[in-house]
Structures are given as structure tokens and as C-alpha cells.
Scaffold this active site. Structure first.
Site, mmCIF file in Angstrom:
data_model
loop_
_atom_site.group_PDB
_atom_site.id
_atom_site.type_symbol
_atom_site.label_atom_id
_atom_site.label_comp_id
_atom_site.label_asym_id
_atom_site.label_seq_id
_atom_site.Cartn_x
_atom_site.Cartn_y
_atom_site.Cartn_z
ATOM 1 N N SER A 61 0.796 -1.240 0.000
ATOM 2 C CA SER A 61 0.000 0.000 0.000
ATOM 3 C C SER A 61 0.823 1.281 0.000
ATOM 4 O O SER A 61 0.257 2.361 -0.181
ATOM 5 C CB SER A 61 -0.930 0.022 1.197
ATOM 6 N N LYS A 64 0.414 3.626 -2.782
ATOM 7 C CA LYS A 64 -0.811 4.437 -2.972
ATOM 8 C C LYS A 64 -0.546 5.949 -3.036
ATOM 9 O O LYS A 64 -1.102 6.615 -3.909
ATOM 10 C CB LYS A 64 -1.851 4.079 -1.910
ATOM 11 N N TYR A 189 -2.431 -2.430 -10.774
ATOM 12 C CA TYR A 189 -2.443 -2.269 -9.315
ATOM 13 C C TYR A 189 -1.559 -3.326 -8.628
ATOM 14 O O TYR A 189 -0.759 -3.007 -7.745
ATOM 15 C CB TYR A 189 -3.890 -2.336 -8.804
ATOM 16 N N TYR A 241 -4.824 3.494 7.668
ATOM 17 C CA TYR A 241 -6.169 2.885 7.646
ATOM 18 C C TYR A 241 -6.952 3.213 8.909
ATOM 19 O O TYR A 241 -6.911 4.342 9.385
ATOM 20 C CB TYR A 241 -6.100 1.363 7.461
ATOM 21 N N VAL A 259 1.273 -3.905 3.730
ATOM 22 C CA VAL A 259 1.285 -5.240 4.349
ATOM 23 C C VAL A 259 2.594 -6.004 4.096
ATOM 24 O O VAL A 259 2.784 -7.084 4.631
ATOM 25 C CB VAL A 259 0.060 -6.107 3.942
#
Ligand code: GLN
Length: 305
Positions: A61, A64, A189, A241, A259
Site C-alpha cells: 500500500s 498508494k 495495481y 487505515y 502489508v
């Protein structure tokens, strides 16, 4: 600084046993839980590190904010904001903040999977290979590391098993937020999540975000300051998050976790920080990584509040 980092790592390592490596992507389950490394690069150009700061892991992530950056550079703020909102969902990274049979921009943000998948469609390029290649080039430029590559095994592993992301992408398509071929969007992605970096690379990327888009070594502007303001604000509220509120209290700087065990933390006008430790808490954030950042923030008074 070096001795502060050494003692913080020693202290944070105790928490590794309370976490576990990500297993839902089979290749990630092979990570060595005991690895722990940190790198700090200051505005004065000094680099400090301790532990496994040169070990490679996949960004996951942490890509992102870079997907967000490229879409902002390609389209401007209004277009990006129209497709993907900026409110924290308060939910895990792989769910929708979705209600009443409706799904729109306000239900997603760039730091949850659905938002990042939607944003891949806004990257400019003739096809998804070209879009991904442009993203990889941007990551190489911002990290000052032209050698960054995709970890093919992690990419293929995620592609083979990423059915939750597939479901999210089809929901985006069902509600008209994306129109392209879902498998092609996901391919971009998954590859993006599988770019391999070290904690040192993350510290360098964070340093550019900490300095409004300027790369300090060459004093070159890589992107407009208004984009780093946008990205740092979203990182502050959504980067960790459903752990973002707690992180804001205890660390107090914009940051992004993945992760793969990485955390990139941006200390505006002071430093960039990269951490790697693959044992995660229940929210998918590096457990020792967060501890290390809490300690470092206390020690150096990093909180922006
Ligand atoms: N590639 C991962 C996924 O999509 C990224 C999630 C994460 O790092 N939190 O599930």
C-alpha cells in the site's frame, strides 16, 4: 542519532512476537518475521540507519501515495477529487465504506484499495503497461533509485489470489466509477504493489514529500507543492487505515503503511523516515514499525501538533 535508532530498534523488537506476517498473499507469508530496519534522512542531507535498512520488501500500500501523486500530476486536483474522495473510512483497507446500495467518490479515499484501484484508471498512458511503466519511472525518480524493479513472484502471487480486490474492482465498475477492463486495471495495481524497495528508499521518498516536492540533493522540484500538501493531508487522516487516529495521537506525522511490513513517515521540513518489519498488527500495520515511530517521535519531538 545512530545510537537513538539502535536503542529504539532494540526496544521495538520486543513487539514482533505480538504480530504476524501477511498470509493472504501467499508469497508474503514467506517473510522473515524477525527482520527490523529503520532509515532516517534529514533535511541537512544526513542519512542514518540501523538494523535491516537495506533489505528488500514490496511496497504494497505504500505505492498508494505515489499512484495519487501521478494522477494529480496527470489530471490536476479537481479530476482526481471527483473520482475518489478524501474522507477516512474508519474501516480496513480492503472494504468499501459503502451503504444504501450506492457507491460513489465519497465512499472511498486514495489510501484504501478501492480508491487506489480506481485511481489507476486516471494514470495517463496508451494502455495499462504504459501506465504502469510511467508509475515505476516516477517511483524511481522520487526515490532517487533508478534500479527499482517489480518482485515478479509477489506480483504473480497476488494476481492469482487477489479475489477480494477483484470484487472491489468489479463493484467500482458496476457503479460506473471505472470503465476499463477490470483485469487490466488490477494488473497495474498488483504490479504497483509489488515494487521492491528498502527502508532507505522509503526514507528518500518521504523526504521529497517532506519538502513540498523538492529533491534536496539536486535541489530540483519533482512536483508541485500543492500535490504534496494534498497527499500529506490524506496520509495524516487515512495513511494507517483504521489505525490513523491512534497513529496521529502517538506519532503525529503523515505516514503510509503496507502489508509487506514497510512504513514511510513524512516529517515536514525536517526528515523522511523508512521502516521495515513484516510482523503486522490486526489492521495490517507493522507492529514493531509503529512502536519504533512512537519512540522516535517522543525522542525527537516529531509530532506536527
Ligand atoms: N497489495 C495489497 C492488497 O491489495 C495492499 C494492501 C496493503 O498493503 N494494506 O491487498
Amino acid at each position: 542519532m545512530k545510537s537513538i535508532l539502535d536503542s529504539i530498534l532494540l526496544e521495538s523488537a520486543k513487539y514482533i512476537n505480538d504480530g504476524s506476517v501477511a498470509c493472504y498473499i501467499p508469497e508474503l507469508a514467506k517473510a522473515d518475521k524477525k527482520e527490523l530496519g529503520i532509515c532516517v534522512i534529514t533535511n541537512e542531507g544526513k542519512q542514518f540507519f540501523s538494523g535491516d535498512a537495506d533489505k528488500f520488501f514490496t511496497m504494497q500500500s505504500i505505492i498508494k501515495p505515489l499512484i495519487l501523486l501521478l494522477t494529480l500530476m496527470d489530471n490536476g486536483i479537481d479530476r482526481v477529487r471527483y473520482l475518489v474522495g478524501v474522507e477516512a473510512t474508519g474501516k480496513p483497507f480492503d472494504t468499501f465504506n459503502y451503504s444504501d446500495q450506492a457507491l460513489n467518490a465519497e465512499h472511498i479515499n486514495p489510501m484504501v484499495n478501492a480508491g487506489a484501484i480506481a485511481l489507476c484508471t486516471l494514470i495517463k498512458g496508451e494502455n495499462y503497461d504504459e501506465k504502469f511503466q510511467r508509475l515505476l519511472e516516477l517511483v524511481r525518480k522520487v526515490s532517487c533509485n533508478p534500479d527499482l524493479q517489480v518482485d515478479e513472484r509477489v506480483y504473480l502471487s497476488e494476481k492469482a489470489t487477489g479475489n477480494k480486490n477483484r470484487a472491489l474492482a468489479y463493484m467500482l465498475k458496476a457503479y460506473g466509477l471505472v470503465n476499463d477492463n477490470v483485469e487490466e486495471i488490477l494488473d497495474c495495481y498488483f504490479k504497483a504493489c509489488s515494487i521492491k524497495v528498502t527502508a532507505m528508499d522509503l526514507a528518500q521518498i518521504a523526504l521529497v514529500f517532506a519538502n513540498g516536492g523538492i529533491e534536496l540533493k539536486t535541489n530540483k522540484r519533482l512536483f508541485d507543492k500543492k500535490y504534496s500538501q494534498y497527499i500529506n493531508a490524506v496520509l495524516m487522516t487515512c495513511g494507517m487505515y483504521d489505525g490513523s487516529g491512534e497513529f496521529a495521537l502517538n506519532v503525529g506525522v503523515p505516514a503510509k503503511s503496507g502489508v509487506g511490513g514497510g512504513i514511510m513517515a513524512v516529517v515536514p521540513n525536517r526528515m523522511g523516515i523508512g521502516i521495515y518489519s513484516p510482523a503486522l498488527d490486526k489492521k495490517g500495520n507493522s507492529i514493531a514499525g509503529i512502536k519504533a515511530l512512537e519512540e522516535l517521535s517522543k525522542n525527537l519531538e516529531l509530532s506536527i501538533f
